[in-house]
Design an enzyme around this catalytic site. Structure first.
Site, PDB file in Angstrom:
ATOM      1  N   HIS A   1       6.857  19.039  -7.126  1.00  0.00           N
ATOM      2  CA  HIS A   1       5.887  19.453  -5.930  1.00  0.00           C
ATOM      3  C   HIS A   1       6.263  18.849  -4.699  1.00  0.00           C
ATOM      4  O   HIS A   1       5.535  18.326  -3.894  1.00  0.00           O
ATOM      5  CB  HIS A   1       4.443  18.755  -6.589  1.00  0.00           C
ATOM      6  CG  HIS A   1       4.023  19.163  -7.796  1.00  0.00           C
ATOM      7  ND1 HIS A   1       3.520  20.752  -7.704  1.00  0.00           N
ATOM      8  CD2 HIS A   1       3.850  18.883  -8.999  1.00  0.00           C
ATOM      9  CE1 HIS A   1       3.070  20.618  -9.038  1.00  0.00           C
ATOM     10  NE2 HIS A   1       3.284  19.504  -9.943  1.00  0.00           N
TER      11      HIS A   1
ATOM     12  N   ASN B   1       0.166 -22.721   9.936  1.00  0.00           N
ATOM     13  CA  ASN B   1       0.614 -21.444   9.098  1.00  0.00           C
ATOM     14  C   ASN B   1      -0.707 -20.738   9.248  1.00  0.00           C
ATOM     15  O   ASN B   1      -2.008 -21.078   8.855  1.00  0.00           O
ATOM     16  CB  ASN B   1       0.946 -21.885   7.659  1.00  0.00           C
ATOM     17  CG  ASN B   1       0.935 -20.683   6.829  1.00  0.00           C
ATOM     18  OD1 ASN B   1       1.248 -19.352   7.296  1.00  0.00           O
ATOM     19  ND2 ASN B   1       0.962 -20.794   5.438  1.00  0.00           N
ATOM     20  N   GLY B   2      -0.699 -19.405   9.608  1.00  0.00           N
ATOM     21  CA  GLY B   2      -1.952 -18.403   9.832  1.00  0.00           C
ATOM     22  C   GLY B   2      -1.903 -17.592  11.075  1.00  0.00           C
ATOM     23  O   GLY B   2      -0.886 -17.721  11.668  1.00  0.00           O
TER      24      GLY B   2
ATOM     25  N   LYS C   1       7.364 -15.374   0.297  1.00  0.00           N
ATOM     26  CA  LYS C   1       6.657 -15.344  -1.333  1.00  0.00           C
ATOM     27  C   LYS C   1       5.519 -15.075  -1.384  1.00  0.00           C
ATOM     28  O   LYS C   1       4.957 -14.765  -2.149  1.00  0.00           O
ATOM     29  CB  LYS C   1       7.518 -16.774  -1.645  1.00  0.00           C
ATOM     30  CG  LYS C   1       7.054 -16.906  -3.213  1.00  0.00           C
ATOM     31  CD  LYS C   1       7.812 -15.789  -4.015  1.00  0.00           C
ATOM     32  CE  LYS C   1       7.418 -15.913  -5.414  1.00  0.00           C
ATOM     33  NZ  LYS C   1       7.928 -14.617  -6.359  1.00  0.00           N
TER      34      LYS C   1
ATOM     35  N   ARG D   1       9.954 -19.539   0.560  1.00  0.00           N
ATOM     36  CA  ARG D   1       8.658 -18.754   1.016  1.00  0.00           C
ATOM     37  C   ARG D   1       9.100 -17.856   2.233  1.00  0.00           C
ATOM     38  O   ARG D   1       8.365 -17.057   2.543  1.00  0.00           O
ATOM     39  CB  ARG D   1       7.672 -19.776   1.509  1.00  0.00           C
ATOM     40  CG  ARG D   1       7.027 -20.954   0.752  1.00  0.00           C
ATOM     41  CD  ARG D   1       6.324 -22.075   1.472  1.00  0.00           C
ATOM     42  NE  ARG D   1       5.285 -21.464   2.304  1.00  0.00           N
ATOM     43  CZ  ARG D   1       3.878 -21.375   1.867  1.00  0.00           C
ATOM     44  NH1 ARG D   1       3.680 -21.900   0.539  1.00  0.00           N
ATOM     45  NH2 ARG D   1       2.845 -20.905   2.537  1.00  0.00           N
TER      46      ARG D   1
ATOM     47  N   TRP E   1       7.679 -18.046   9.669  1.00  0.00           N
ATOM     48  CA  TRP E   1       7.861 -16.749   9.310  1.00  0.00           C
ATOM     49  C   TRP E   1       6.867 -16.073  10.426  1.00  0.00           C
ATOM     50  O   TRP E   1       5.740 -16.213  10.520  1.00  0.00           O
ATOM     51  CB  TRP E   1       7.252 -16.220   7.958  1.00  0.00           C
ATOM     52  CG  TRP E   1       7.474 -14.934   7.601  1.00  0.00           C
ATOM     53  CD1 TRP E   1       8.556 -14.395   6.935  1.00  0.00           C
ATOM     54  CD2 TRP E   1       6.526 -13.779   7.307  1.00  0.00           C
ATOM     55  NE1 TRP E   1       8.378 -12.864   6.702  1.00  0.00           N
ATOM     56  CE2 TRP E   1       7.139 -12.603   6.867  1.00  0.00           C
ATOM     57  CE3 TRP E   1       5.207 -13.635   8.070  1.00  0.00           C
ATOM     58  CZ2 TRP E   1       6.601 -11.497   6.861  1.00  0.00           C
ATOM     59  CZ3 TRP E   1       4.681 -12.322   7.951  1.00  0.00           C
ATOM     60  CH2 TRP E   1       5.213 -11.583   7.496  1.00  0.00           C
TER      61      TRP E   1
ATOM     62  N   GLU F   1      13.394  -4.422  -2.097  1.00  0.00           N
ATOM     63  CA  GLU F   1      13.282  -5.949  -1.533  1.00  0.00           C
ATOM     64  C   GLU F   1      14.611  -6.650  -1.598  1.00  0.00           C
ATOM     65  O   GLU F   1      14.851  -7.364  -0.661  1.00  0.00           O
ATOM     66  CB  GLU F   1      12.491  -6.527  -2.591  1.00  0.00           C
ATOM     67  CG  GLU F   1      10.926  -6.654  -2.499  1.00  0.00           C
ATOM     68  CD  GLU F   1      10.126  -7.259  -3.077  1.00  0.00           C
ATOM     69  OE1 GLU F   1      10.349  -7.203  -4.492  1.00  0.00           O
ATOM     70  OE2 GLU F   1       9.716  -8.125  -2.775  1.00  0.00           O
TER      71      GLU F   1
ATOM     72  N   CYS G   1       4.846 -19.063   6.470  1.00  0.00           N
ATOM     73  CA  CYS G   1       5.165 -20.394   6.928  1.00  0.00           C
ATOM     74  C   CYS G   1       5.262 -21.571   5.924  1.00  0.00           C
ATOM     75  O   CYS G   1       4.259 -21.371   5.374  1.00  0.00           O
ATOM     76  CB  CYS G   1       4.304 -20.550   8.300  1.00  0.00           C
ATOM     77  SG  CYS G   1       4.504 -19.382   9.514  1.00  0.00           S
TER      78      CYS G   1
ATOM     79  N   GLU H   1       7.289  -0.210  -9.307  1.00  0.00           N
ATOM     80  CA  GLU H   1       7.710  -1.540  -9.027  1.00  0.00           C
ATOM     81  C   GLU H   1       9.304  -1.531  -9.104  1.00  0.00           C
ATOM     82  O   GLU H   1       9.923  -2.321  -8.301  1.00  0.00           O
ATOM     83  CB  GLU H   1       7.344  -2.239 -10.476  1.00  0.00           C
ATOM     84  CG  GLU H   1       7.834  -3.443 -10.655  1.00  0.00           C
ATOM     85  CD  GLU H   1       7.924  -4.832  -9.547  1.00  0.00           C
ATOM     86  OE1 GLU H   1       7.244  -4.545  -8.601  1.00  0.00           O
ATOM     87  OE2 GLU H   1       8.618  -5.574  -9.659  1.00  0.00           O
TER      88      GLU H   1
ATOM     89  N   LYS I   1      11.738  -3.306  -6.248  1.00  0.00           N
ATOM     90  CA  LYS I   1      12.418  -4.417  -6.272  1.00  0.00           C
ATOM     91  C   LYS I   1      13.908  -3.961  -5.705  1.00  0.00           C
ATOM     92  O   LYS I   1      14.578  -4.862  -5.129  1.00  0.00           O
ATOM     93  CB  LYS I   1      12.612  -4.387  -7.876  1.00  0.00           C
ATOM     94  CG  LYS I   1      11.894  -5.349  -8.477  1.00  0.00           C
ATOM     95  CD  LYS I   1      12.111  -6.818  -8.647  1.00  0.00           C
ATOM     96  CE  LYS I   1      10.829  -7.545  -7.836  1.00  0.00           C
ATOM     97  NZ  LYS I   1       9.692  -7.319  -7.654  1.00  0.00           N
TER      98      LYS I   1
HETATM   99  C1  AGP Z   1       7.056  -8.613  -5.152  1.00  0.00           C
HETATM  100  O1  AGP Z   1       8.547  -8.719  -5.542  1.00  0.00           O
HETATM  101  C2  AGP Z   1       6.915  -9.111  -3.805  1.00  0.00           C
HETATM  102  N1  AGP Z   1       7.289 -10.405  -3.505  1.00  0.00           N
HETATM  103  C3  AGP Z   1       5.490  -8.565  -3.063  1.00  0.00           C
HETATM  104  O2  AGP Z   1       5.124  -7.495  -3.538  1.00  0.00           O
HETATM  105  C4  AGP Z   1       4.236  -9.618  -4.019  1.00  0.00           C
HETATM  106  O3  AGP Z   1       4.155  -9.026  -5.355  1.00  0.00           O
HETATM  107  C5  AGP Z   1       2.923  -9.515  -3.278  1.00  0.00           C
HETATM  108  O4  AGP Z   1       3.184 -10.187  -2.019  1.00  0.00           O
HETATM  109  C6  AGP Z   1       1.833 -10.093  -3.880  1.00  0.00           C
HETATM  110  O5  AGP Z   1       1.959 -11.280  -4.218  1.00  0.00           O
HETATM  111  P1  AGP Z   1       1.102 -12.502  -4.860  1.00  0.00           P
HETATM  112  O6  AGP Z   1       1.155 -11.764  -6.455  1.00  0.00           O
HETATM  113  O7  AGP Z   1       1.535 -13.839  -4.998  1.00  0.00           O
HETATM  114  O8  AGP Z   1      -0.195 -12.046  -4.594  1.00  0.00           O
END
Ligand code: AGP
Length: 606
Positions: free
Chosen positions: A502, A98-99, A601, A27, A74, A486, A2, A479, A483
């Site tokens: 395996h 937010n929370g 984000k 965000r 969010w 995502e 949020c 990673e 990507k």
């Molecule tokens: C990465 O592309 C994602 N947006 C997500 O996995 C992110 O790395 C994760 O939420 C951690 O965020 P931070 O590095 O701000 O702690």
């Protein structure tokens, strides 16, 4: 997560609230709204979906008032609907949040018994009714908020306005970040610097438990014991957001291309590039006493942690344990007085990572962090901060922050190695030279994206993709899978290349592309054997390597060349390759690349 904005000033705030919400879109959100107070009345506009829906609603039905709050939601409690969108209000109070309020059901039933009528499924509505309840039972505004905050369990960043007084806005934070902006004709509150940047460059970051009574001229801040405190005013860091996307279609593409510059900038913070040696360093901790390191993060930052383990164990000869931040504290790992906990976070606000950090601090462990937002909560609560200098990362999918994390962790590893007495000698100049060369090698990779664009048409047809790597490049395979998931919404999984036989090799047939990270290092031949196992079962291989195609020993779907480099920097080069694979595939898929569905984000809830 949020996003919150609040403005209290002399002029109409509606347009500025929207301007700030547009900057908070990065965000991630699924609904938005604003509320203002004017002539003793509260009014609001809310809309589901993208901000443009709210903007057209306000265009048709404007809001007056020089005090207002805004929110991008969010969804945590309650479905993403207009009814559940913030602000939540009644006749007296309007709140953005937010929370997560963990005891909201208990409070809600208490308030319903007292006659309050609820209209939503959200935890936030409880806050509005709780404050209003105290006001209606004789408490002044400030006292009512102070009492309500003490009843709340969980996390919150709050912006609150009141129908009975247009010159009061109250902000409060516990577990979710919130800052105050000091303007010339108004005061502001915002979830982060990007929200406040259009209006001011002077901000005050509320500390944990702080709450502030804000007028159009100033702010009076109280701590969690309701004692009035002074918090410093700091200059806002220039935001990447202010420069826009330039000639890039997406922030993600812009930030991939910023990597040569920001990696170089991050390395310069630690390395004398002319002398090829570390700058003299004193990070406030005697690294020579460290006998064990625990590294933790979430998502992409967890994968940086995994790469860091290879470097630190190889060059500093210190045992390293890595775990997801969301798991680490529940394991209650045995600790020694000489271990160091290192937390990796781009935003510095990730709730899981912050909670793990606080667990280790409570155990009197030395806590360090690699963060990109140097004023973040994680940075402020660390004993040692190892900054990355990636600049604001707007795209939800982390790219430049990841390679800057790797750069900073590599330099921290060298500091550790130099501090250890018994470390086996390694060629420091060679490693530093490799790191210093990396930005130029990445720039060369970015000069021709055609192979990635061509491959994307093939990957866009796939339902599943495998990513393989060995050794220090295995975390980059993980990673790469993240990507692709995502930003293109195509399912992908990363595996150690040696692990495929395996079980996961059962997945392999002509429909599944397999991205193989195969730098020509000491594990290359073993990876080639794995590729042949895949090819013999019809798997279609994408060869990411500095070797020639014919060294793959099998037919290839594509060869994505990477420059020759020191083995220790190969993770940075492979990272750029998997970023471009994901980006170009997502372009073909037509997804919302900078704000992928369901993602935020900075995940400031656990
Ligand atoms: C990465 O592309 C994602 N947006 C997500 O996995 C992110 O790395 C994760 O939420 C951690 O965020 P931070 O590095 O701000 O702690």
């Amino acid at each position: 997560m949020c996003g919150i904005i609040g403005i209290i000033g002399e002029n109409s705030v509606s347009d500025d609230l929207i301007k700030s919400l547009e900057r908070l879109e990065y965000r991630g959100y699924d609904s938005a709204g604003i509320a203002t107070v004017y002539n003793g009345r509260m009014d609001r506009r809310r809309a589901n979906g993208k901000l443009k829906n709210l903007i057209s609603l306000i265009h048709n039905s404007p809001l007056k008032g020089s005090t207002g709050i805004g929110h991008t939601r969010w969804a945590t409690h309650g479905r993403p609907t207009e009814r559940n969108a913030h602000p939540h209000m009644n006749e007296d109070v309007s709140v953005v949040h937010n929370g997560i309020i963990e005891n909201f059901r208990e409070l809600r039933s208490e308030l319903e018994k007292a006659g309050c009528i609820f209209y939503t499924e959200t935890d936030t509505e409880t806050i509005a009714h709780m404050i209003s309840y105290y006001i209606r039972h004789g408490a002044g505004i400030v006292d009512a908020v102070g009492r309500a905050l003490k009843r709340l369990k969980g996390t919150f960043a709050l912006g609150i306005i009141f129908s009975t007084d247009e010159d009061i806005m109250i902000a409060a934070r516990r577990g979710s970040p919130l800052a105050i902006g000091h303007g010339n004709t108004a005061m502001y509150i915002g979830s982060d610097a990007i929200a406040l940047a259009p209006f001011t460059s002077a901000v005050t970051y509320l500390e944990e438990g702080d709450w502030a009574v804000i007028s159009s001229k100033n702010a009076i801040i109280r701590d969690s014991n309701d004692e009035v405190v002074q918090r410093s005013v700091t200059a806002l860091e220039v935001c990447n957001f202010q420069m826009g996307k330039g000639n890039h279609r997406h922030y993600m593409h812009k930030e991939i291309h910023e990597q040569p510059e920001v990696i170089s900038r991050t390395l310069s913070n630690y390395i004398d590039k002319a002398e090829l040696k570390l700058h003299p360093f004193d990070i406030g901790v005697d690294l020579s006493t460290i006998d064990r390191i625990i590294i933790s993060g979430c998502g992409t930052s967890f994968y940086s942690s995994l790469v860091g383990r290879y470097w630190i164990e190889r060059y500093a000869c210190i045992p390293v344990e890595v775990d997801f931040s969301s798991e680490l504290r529940y394991r209650e790992p045995p600790l020694s007085p000489n271990s160091l906990a290192l937390f990796i976070s781009q935003s510095g606000e990730t709730a899981d990572t912050l909670a793990a950090l606080r667990y280790f601090k409570a155990k009197h462990q030395t806590v360090a962090s690699v963060v990109n937002v140097h004023t973040s909560t994680i940075a402020r609560e660390s004993n040692v901060v190892i900054p990355t200098l990636a600049g604001s990362e707007v795209g939800v999918a982390s790219t430049k922050a990841f390679t800057c994390q790797l750069s900073a962790i590599a330099c921290f590893c060298l500091m550790l190695a130099k501090s250890q007495k018994n470390v086996t000698k390694f060629n420091e100049r060679e490693i530093i030279s490799g790191l210093v060369d990396a930005p130029n090698l990445i720039a060369a990779m970015l000069s021709d994206e055609r192979p990635f664009n061509n491959l994307a048409y093939e990957l866009a047809k796939a339902s599943n993709v495998l990513y393989l790597g060995r050794g220090i490049n295995c975390p980059v395979a993980l990673e790469g899978a993240l990507k692709l998931k995502e930003v293109s919404y195509i399912h992908a999984e990363g595996y150690p290349a040696g692990e495929l036989k395996h079980g996961p090799i059962a997945l392999v047939d002509e429909k599944i592309p397999v991205i193989v990270l195969a730098p020509k290092d000491k594990l290359f031949n073993k990876t080639v054997s794995n590729m042949q196992e895949i090819a013999s079962r019809g798997g279609r291989i994408v060869f990411v390597s500095d070797a020639n195609s014919d060294e793959a020993g099998c037919e290839l779907l594509a060869h994505l060349p990477i420059p020759k480099a020191h083995p220790c920097v190969m993770p940075l080069l492979c990272a750029v390759s998997v970023q471009l694979i994901a980006y170009h595939t997502a372009v073909i898929m037509g997804t919302d690349i900078d704000q992928p569905r369901n993602l935020a984000k900075s995940v400031t809830v656990e």
